[in-house]
Design a protein around this motif. Structure first.
Motif, short mmCIF file in Angstrom:
data_model
loop_
_atom_site.label_atom_id
_atom_site.label_comp_id
_atom_site.label_asym_id
_atom_site.label_seq_id
_atom_site.Cartn_x
_atom_site.Cartn_y
_atom_site.Cartn_z
N PHE A 240 -0.51 5.71 -7.15
CA PHE A 240 -1.74 5.94 -6.38
C PHE A 240 -2.60 7.07 -6.91
CE2 PHE A 240 1.36 8.21 -3.49
CZ PHE A 240 0.77 9.46 -3.45
N ILE A 241 -2.02 8.03 -7.64
CA ILE A 241 -2.86 9.07 -8.21
C ILE A 241 -3.76 8.51 -9.31
CG2 ILE A 241 -1.29 9.83 -10.05
CD1 ILE A 241 -2.10 12.73 -9.35
N ALA A 242 -3.37 7.37 -9.88
CA ALA A 242 -4.16 6.71 -10.91
C ALA A 242 -4.89 5.49 -10.34
CB ALA A 242 -3.28 6.30 -12.08
N MET A 243 -5.26 5.59 -9.08
CA MET A 243 -6.02 4.54 -8.41
C MET A 243 -7.23 5.16 -7.72
SD MET A 243 -2.97 2.40 -6.54
CE MET A 243 -1.66 1.60 -7.47
N ASP A 244 -8.22 4.34 -7.45
CA ASP A 244 -9.42 4.75 -6.73
C ASP A 244 -9.33 4.26 -5.28
OD1 ASP A 244 -10.50 5.89 -9.07
OD2 ASP A 244 -11.33 3.95 -9.69
N PRO A 245 -10.17 4.80 -4.41
CA PRO A 245 -10.24 4.25 -3.06
C PRO A 245 -10.64 2.78 -3.10
CG PRO A 245 -11.38 6.37 -3.19
CD PRO A 245 -11.06 5.95 -4.60
N PRO A 246 -10.20 1.95 -2.15
CA PRO A 246 -9.43 2.34 -0.96
C PRO A 246 -7.91 2.30 -1.15
CG PRO A 246 -10.08 0.06 -0.77
CD PRO A 246 -10.67 0.54 -2.07
N VAL A 247 -7.43 1.68 -2.26
CA VAL A 247 -5.97 1.55 -2.42
C VAL A 247 -5.31 2.92 -2.51
CG1 VAL A 247 -4.13 0.60 -3.85
CG2 VAL A 247 -6.24 -0.70 -3.51
N HIS A 248 -5.92 3.82 -3.26
CA HIS A 248 -5.38 5.18 -3.36
C HIS A 248 -5.16 5.78 -1.97
CE1 HIS A 248 -6.31 9.51 -2.95
NE2 HIS A 248 -5.44 9.64 -3.94
N ASP A 249 -6.18 5.69 -1.13
CA ASP A 249 -6.13 6.34 0.17
C ASP A 249 -5.01 5.77 1.04
OD1 ASP A 249 -8.37 7.45 -0.91
OD2 ASP A 249 -9.78 6.53 0.48
N VAL A 250 -4.84 4.45 0.99
CA VAL A 250 -3.84 3.78 1.81
C VAL A 250 -2.43 4.21 1.41
CG1 VAL A 250 -2.80 1.53 2.28
CG2 VAL A 250 -5.29 1.80 2.39
N GLN A 251 -2.16 4.20 0.10
CA GLN A 251 -0.81 4.52 -0.37
C GLN A 251 -0.50 6.00 -0.21
OE1 GLN A 251 0.06 2.86 -4.23
NE2 GLN A 251 -0.46 0.78 -3.58
N ARG A 252 -1.45 6.85 -0.48
CA ARG A 252 -1.24 8.28 -0.29
C ARG A 252 -0.96 8.60 1.18
NH1 ARG A 252 -3.70 13.52 -2.64
NH2 ARG A 252 -3.82 14.91 -0.83
N ARG A 253 -1.73 7.97 2.06
CA ARG A 253 -1.56 8.23 3.49
C ARG A 253 -0.18 7.81 3.96
NH1 ARG A 253 -6.34 6.55 4.82
NH2 ARG A 253 -5.72 4.38 5.11
N ALA A 254 0.36 6.75 3.37
CA ALA A 254 1.69 6.28 3.77
C ALA A 254 2.78 7.28 3.40
CB ALA A 254 1.98 4.93 3.12
N ALA A 255 2.64 7.94 2.26
CA ALA A 255 3.69 8.84 1.77
C ALA A 255 3.54 10.27 2.29
CB ALA A 255 3.68 8.87 0.24
N SER A 256 2.35 10.65 2.69
CA SER A 256 2.07 12.07 2.95
C SER A 256 2.84 12.70 4.11
CB SER A 256 0.57 12.27 3.16
OG SER A 256 0.10 11.53 4.28
N PRO A 257 3.28 11.95 5.15
CA PRO A 257 4.04 12.64 6.22
C PRO A 257 5.31 13.33 5.73
CG PRO A 257 3.24 10.51 7.01
CD PRO A 257 2.97 10.55 5.54
#
Length: 419
Positions: free
Chosen positions: A100-117
């Motif tokens: 996801f760090i090598a992706m742009d929104p919106p996919v980046h945002d979705v995957q980052r949000r899933a892992a961030s907790p």
């Protein structure tokens, strides 16, 4: 890969001020191995802050070297894409797992949000006591008197134990995590001679290991480790069906939780020895530790660069960047930008606005584990100061060969207890 405009070994690194500007190539990994990159970036910041290198081992690329220009590129995701990669080179084997760090929104945002907790505020408050207990146990196990490698016994071990918790990996398997981290970042794409087929084989072993964990976590109640979070989040629960994407995100999360903190733990010891007056300040006032942590992270800059790719033709600070061009953001240069940071080459643990640095990136890709990294460093130094009056570096540190990970292989130290 393209031939370089300039070939040199570690003993014949030229003075950047003596070179024509078009022959400056800060991508050479030897510069980082020998800690000689600073002068190259100083030259670029002064004479050509948006610099085009036509010939390098990684093909042509642009260097962005000033702090505010890096921020401008980071925040313009419509023009400067993180896809397909955030490192300067392309692997010859074409094996480039998406993450996801090598992706742009919106996919980046979705995957980052899933892992961030896993590294969110609630989780951090729960983990501080665990980190303190582990840091204390590690420090209490160290030999006092003999010399030893601080990287191996402290920096690597503390971050490894923390990674095992973030992934909920069995403690007896924790040694696999830094191993896979080092394999992930060892690549010809960042200037390291590498058997890329063997690298891919080992990474597929990593995927097989975590695929088993995924199946276990998906069948169990959700928890706050990375694998469980991804397996239970509605937006990422099917990621296992694209195993190479799962592997890419594993590589990202393992490296993000390992290399950056590990090398800042080592760097702090090196910098205090290089600046004994700052060590005196720390002994006189351990309350400076939180501020010192930010200064260590700035001064170390654990990851030297991130790359973007131009999605369209654009004029940036008077330079014509073409669609498809590589644009490399040199964090290690931005953190030494004289126009933004006062006396940036000085290590000052009481620096004002010490958190004003670019080591964690900026904008949507800002490191989601930055508070976790700061907390580990803070707790470790609080425990160090309870036990030791000095950690003495007794030999020149051995650095990593890489234009991406700015790190240490060996820091030989001797411990001195309080009198």
């Amino acid at each position: 890969m393209a031939n370089t405009a300039l070939s040199f070994d570690t003993d014949t690194i030229p003075d950047p001020w003596s070179l024509p500007i078009d022959q400056i190539d800060p991508s050479r990994a030897e510069l980082y191995l020998n800690d000689r990159h600073g002068a190259y970036f100083q030259r670029l910041r002064q004479d050509d802050p948006v610099h085009f290198c036509a010939h390098s081992d990684f093909g042509p690329y642009w260097s962005i070297t000033r702090f505010n220009d890096i921020v401008a590129v980071e925040t313009n995701t419509k023009v400067f894409s993180s896809e397909p990669s955030i490192i300067i080179g392309e692997p010859s084997d074409g094996f480039q797992p998406p993450m996801f760090i090598a992706m742009d929104p919106p996919v980046h945002d979705v995957q980052r949000r899933a892992a961030s907790p896993a590294v969110g505020p609630t989780r951090l408050s729960e983990l501080e006591a665990v980190i303190r207990q582990r840091a204390a146990a590690i420090l209490d196990s160290l030999p006092v008197g003999p010399t030893f490698n601080w990287v191996e016994l402290v920096s690597r071990e503390l971050t490894t134990q923390m990674l095992a918790t973030l992934f909920d990996v069995p403690f007896e398997d924790r040694h696999l995590l830094p191993y896979w981290s080092d394999i992930s970042t060892s690549s010809e794409a960042v200037g390291i001679p590498t058997d890329m087929a063997e690298r891919q084989r080992i990474l597929m072993e990593c995927l097989a290991y975590f695929s088993r964990l995924w199946q276990e976590r998906a069948a169990a109640p959700p928890k706050f480790d990375f694998v469980s979070l991804l397996a239970h989040n509605p937006d990422t629960k099917d990621m296992i069906a694209n195993p190479i994407e799962f592997l890419g995100n594993l590589m990202l999360l393992i490296v993000g939780g390992n290399d950056t903190t590990r090398n800042s733990i080592s760097g702090g010891v090196v910098f205090l020895n290089q600046n004994p007056g700052e060590y005196d300040k720390l002994r006189a006032d351990p309350g400076l530790i939180p501020n010192m942590v930010s200064e260590i992270i700035r001064y170390q800059t654990p990851l030297s660069h991130m790359r973007r790719t131009a999605k369209e033709d654009v004029v940036f600070n008077g330079k014509q960047i073409r669609k498809g061009d590589k644009v490399v953001l040199w964090y290690c240069s931005g953190n030494r930008d004289e126009t933004v940071i006062d006396s940036p080459d000085e290590f000052r643990i009481d620096r004002e606005r010490a958190r004003h640095h670019i080591s964690f990136g900026f904008g949507i890709h800002r490191c989601m584990g930055n508070r976790m990294a700061e907390m580990q460093l803070r707790v470790l130094w609080e425990e160090i100061m309870k036990r030791f009056s000095r950690i003495e570096v007794v030999a020149p540190p051995e650095r990593v060969l890489s234009n991406f990970v700015n790190g240490y292989e060996d820091v030989q130290v001797r411990l001195h207890r309080h009198a």
